[in-house]
Design a protein around this motif. Structure first.
Motif, mmCIF file in Angstrom:
data_model
loop_
_atom_site.group_PDB
_atom_site.id
_atom_site.type_symbol
_atom_site.label_atom_id
_atom_site.label_comp_id
_atom_site.label_asym_id
_atom_site.label_seq_id
_atom_site.Cartn_x
_atom_site.Cartn_y
_atom_site.Cartn_z
ATOM 1 N N LEU A 67 0.855 -1.186 0.000
ATOM 2 C CA LEU A 67 0.000 0.000 0.000
ATOM 3 C C LEU A 67 0.891 1.236 0.000
ATOM 4 N N GLU A 68 0.699 2.106 -0.965
ATOM 5 C CA GLU A 68 1.436 3.370 -0.989
ATOM 6 C C GLU A 68 0.429 4.495 -0.800
ATOM 7 N N ASN A 69 0.617 5.287 0.234
ATOM 8 C CA ASN A 69 -0.296 6.393 0.505
ATOM 9 C C ASN A 69 -0.031 7.506 -0.512
ATOM 10 N N VAL A 70 -1.022 7.754 -1.376
ATOM 11 C CA VAL A 70 -0.888 8.772 -2.416
ATOM 12 C C VAL A 70 -1.852 9.927 -2.178
ATOM 13 N N THR A 71 -2.337 10.057 -0.943
ATOM 14 C CA THR A 71 -3.322 11.087 -0.604
ATOM 15 C C THR A 71 -2.791 12.481 -0.927
ATOM 16 N N ASP A 72 -1.577 12.804 -0.477
ATOM 17 C CA ASP A 72 -1.024 14.143 -0.707
ATOM 18 C C ASP A 72 -0.818 14.405 -2.189
ATOM 19 N N ARG A 73 -0.348 13.399 -2.919
ATOM 20 C CA ARG A 73 -0.147 13.567 -4.362
ATOM 21 C C ARG A 73 -1.470 13.819 -5.074
ATOM 22 N N LYS A 74 -2.507 13.062 -4.687
ATOM 23 C CA LYS A 74 -3.820 13.249 -5.313
ATOM 24 C C LYS A 74 -4.364 14.644 -5.006
ATOM 25 N N ALA A 75 -4.163 15.131 -3.771
ATOM 26 C CA ALA A 75 -4.616 16.475 -3.405
ATOM 27 C C ALA A 75 -3.861 17.532 -4.218
ATOM 28 N N ALA A 76 -2.558 17.341 -4.404
ATOM 29 C CA ALA A 76 -1.762 18.282 -5.200
ATOM 30 C C ALA A 76 -2.214 18.272 -6.657
ATOM 31 N N GLU A 77 -2.485 17.096 -7.210
ATOM 32 C CA GLU A 77 -2.970 17.001 -8.589
ATOM 33 C C GLU A 77 -4.303 17.713 -8.741
ATOM 34 N N GLN A 78 -5.193 17.560 -7.756
ATOM 35 C CA GLN A 78 -6.488 18.236 -7.810
ATOM 36 C C GLN A 78 -6.312 19.743 -7.704
ATOM 37 N N ALA A 79 -5.388 20.204 -6.871
ATOM 38 C CA ALA A 79 -5.131 21.634 -6.735
ATOM 39 C C ALA A 79 -4.637 22.222 -8.060
ATOM 40 N N VAL A 80 -3.784 21.485 -8.770
ATOM 41 C CA VAL A 80 -3.308 21.952 -10.078
ATOM 42 C C VAL A 80 -4.468 22.015 -11.069
ATOM 43 N N ARG A 81 -5.314 20.986 -11.091
ATOM 44 C CA ARG A 81 -6.473 21.006 -12.001
ATOM 45 C C ARG A 81 -7.401 22.175 -11.686
ATOM 46 N N ASP A 82 -7.634 22.429 -10.396
ATOM 47 C CA ASP A 82 -8.501 23.541 -10.002
ATOM 48 C C ASP A 82 -7.902 24.879 -10.426
ATOM 49 N N SER A 83 -6.588 25.034 -10.232
ATOM 50 C CA SER A 83 -5.914 26.269 -10.617
ATOM 51 C C SER A 83 -5.972 26.468 -12.129
ATOM 52 N N GLU A 84 -5.740 25.404 -12.883
ATOM 53 C CA GLU A 84 -5.812 25.495 -14.344
ATOM 54 C C GLU A 84 -7.210 25.874 -14.799
ATOM 55 N N GLU A 85 -8.221 25.329 -14.149
ATOM 56 C CA GLU A 85 -9.605 25.649 -14.502
ATOM 57 C C GLU A 85 -9.911 27.117 -14.205
ATOM 58 N N ARG A 86 -9.468 27.620 -13.049
ATOM 59 C CA ARG A 86 -9.694 29.035 -12.717
ATOM 60 C C ARG A 86 -9.001 29.939 -13.738
ATOM 61 N N PHE A 87 -7.774 29.594 -14.119
ATOM 62 C CA PHE A 87 -7.048 30.388 -15.102
ATOM 63 C C PHE A 87 -7.746 30.342 -16.459
ATOM 64 N N ARG A 88 -8.197 29.160 -16.845
ATOM 65 C CA ARG A 88 -8.905 29.025 -18.127
ATOM 66 C C ARG A 88 -10.163 29.890 -18.140
ATOM 67 N N LEU A 89 -10.932 29.862 -17.055
ATOM 68 C CA LEU A 89 -12.147 30.677 -16.966
ATOM 69 C C LEU A 89 -11.820 32.163 -17.015
ATOM 70 N N LEU A 90 -10.729 32.560 -16.370
ATOM 71 C CA LEU A 90 -10.310 33.963 -16.395
ATOM 72 C C LEU A 90 -9.966 34.390 -17.815
ATOM 73 N N VAL A 91 -9.158 33.592 -18.502
ATOM 74 C CA VAL A 91 -8.736 33.939 -19.860
ATOM 75 C C VAL A 91 -9.927 33.968 -20.806
ATOM 76 N N GLU A 92 -10.855 33.025 -20.671
ATOM 77 C CA GLU A 92 -12.020 32.997 -21.551
ATOM 78 C C GLU A 92 -12.947 34.180 -21.305
ATOM 79 N N ALA A 93 -12.960 34.715 -20.090
ATOM 80 C CA ALA A 93 -13.867 35.815 -19.753
ATOM 81 C C ALA A 93 -13.323 37.172 -20.193
#
Length: 117
Positions: A67-93
């Motif tokens: 078992l490898e705990n990947v909780t922190d990595r998954k949270a970091a990946e989600q944070a990057v996706r959220d940031s990219e989405e916010r930036f995309r919405l900003l640029v499109e607006a």
């Protein structure tokens, strides 16, 4: 970690739910390691989190479970996706914009005005 050594799967009832038990049997039958992907898990011995799970055959009819705990990595990946989405919405607006590139010392390198400017 020493508290987990030598435990049987029966001591982790949460792991025996779903396809986990059958995939373990596959590893024994096929004599090949199996990557079971990721799953959320936690009990009194293992803290709640997201784990990458691999099973591998041992001698006899035994298997090893890694078992490898990947909780922190998954949270970091989600944070990057959220940031990219916010930036995309900003640029499109934005209707009018320009993109410029500067060095840390303030020297202008390049610029691109908006296509409709």
């Amino acid at each position: 970690m020493d508290a987990l050594r030598g435990k049987t799967l029966a001591e982790f009832p949460g792991l025996l739910k779903g396809p986990f038990a059958n995939r373990c049997l596959d590893a024994i039958r096929d004599r090949e390691p199996k990557n079971l992907g990721e799953m959320s898990y936690g009990d009194e011995l293992i803290r709640q989190g997201i784990y990458s799970i691999n099973v591998f055959p041992l001698s006899g009819h035994f298997i090893g479970v890694a078992l490898e705990n990947v909780t922190d990595r998954k949270a970091a990946e989600q944070a990057v996706r959220d940031s990219e989405e916010r930036f995309r919405l900003l640029v499109e607006a934005v209707q009018e914009y320009a993109i410029f590139q500067w060095t840390p010392l303030g020297t202008w390198l390049a610029g691109m005005p908006a296509p409709n400017a």
